[in-house]
Design a protein around this motif. Structure first.
Motif, short mmCIF file in Angstrom:
data_model
loop_
_atom_site.label_atom_id
_atom_site.label_comp_id
_atom_site.label_asym_id
_atom_site.label_seq_id
_atom_site.Cartn_x
_atom_site.Cartn_y
_atom_site.Cartn_z
N ALA A 158 0.82 -1.22 0.00
CA ALA A 158 0.00 0.00 0.00
C ALA A 158 0.85 1.26 0.00
N GLU A 159 1.95 1.26 0.74
CA GLU A 159 2.79 2.47 0.81
C GLU A 159 3.37 2.80 -0.56
N PHE A 160 3.87 1.79 -1.26
CA PHE A 160 4.42 2.03 -2.60
C PHE A 160 3.32 2.42 -3.58
N ALA A 161 2.18 1.76 -3.51
CA ALA A 161 1.06 2.09 -4.40
C ALA A 161 0.61 3.53 -4.16
N ALA A 162 0.60 3.97 -2.91
CA ALA A 162 0.23 5.36 -2.61
C ALA A 162 1.23 6.33 -3.22
N LEU A 163 2.51 6.00 -3.17
CA LEU A 163 3.53 6.84 -3.80
C LEU A 163 3.31 6.90 -5.31
N VAL A 164 3.00 5.76 -5.90
CA VAL A 164 2.76 5.69 -7.34
C VAL A 164 1.52 6.50 -7.73
N VAL A 165 0.53 6.55 -6.87
CA VAL A 165 -0.67 7.36 -7.11
C VAL A 165 -0.36 8.84 -6.89
N HIS A 166 0.39 9.14 -5.86
CA HIS A 166 0.63 10.54 -5.47
C HIS A 166 1.50 11.30 -6.48
N ALA A 167 2.49 10.67 -7.03
CA ALA A 167 3.39 11.35 -7.98
C ALA A 167 2.65 11.86 -9.22
N PRO A 168 1.86 11.02 -9.89
CA PRO A 168 1.12 11.55 -11.04
C PRO A 168 0.06 12.58 -10.63
N GLU A 169 -0.45 12.47 -9.42
CA GLU A 169 -1.42 13.46 -8.95
C GLU A 169 -0.77 14.85 -8.97
N ASP A 170 0.45 14.95 -8.44
CA ASP A 170 1.16 16.23 -8.47
C ASP A 170 1.39 16.70 -9.90
N GLY A 171 1.84 15.78 -10.74
CA GLY A 171 2.10 16.13 -12.14
C GLY A 171 0.85 16.56 -12.88
N LEU A 172 -0.24 15.85 -12.67
CA LEU A 172 -1.50 16.21 -13.33
C LEU A 172 -2.01 17.55 -12.83
N ALA A 173 -1.83 17.83 -11.55
CA ALA A 173 -2.26 19.13 -11.00
C ALA A 173 -1.47 20.26 -11.65
N ILE A 174 -0.18 20.06 -11.83
CA ILE A 174 0.65 21.08 -12.49
C ILE A 174 0.22 21.24 -13.94
N GLN A 175 0.03 20.13 -14.64
CA GLN A 175 -0.39 20.19 -16.04
C GLN A 175 -1.75 20.87 -16.18
#
Length: 83
Positions: free
Chosen positions: A39-56
């Motif tokens: 779960a911790e790694f999956a959350a990191l994998v979800v969180h990184a694109p979230e930041d990128g998509l927010a910037i985009q």
């Protein structure tokens, strides 16, 4: 972001603290969906694109659907369930 990058090694910024809190909340939500293993790694994998998509989306709102992070998260969780 620049403020965070200028900090001495080992000294956490407010941004780092917020990111840690967001990732902890995501880890809890992901663990609820897929169990605690991974779960911790999956959350990191979800969180990184979230930041990128927010910037985009901030740069060009018309090119990134408002629900893009929801769609991306669902894809990650489906993959985690399958794997």
């Amino acid at each position: 972001m620049r403020h965070t990058l200028r900090r001495p090694p080992g000294e956490r910024s407010v941004l780092a603290e917020r990111e840690a809190m967001a990732r902890a909340a995501l880890t809890e939500a992901v663990a609820h969906e897929i169990g605690s293993s991974g779960a911790e790694f999956a959350a990191l994998v979800v969180h990184a694109p979230e930041d990128g998509l927010a910037i985009q989306r901030a740069i060009d709102p018309d090119s990134v659907p408002a629900d893009a992070i929801v769609t991306a998260t669902e894809l990650v969780l489906r993959g985690a369930h399958a794997g």
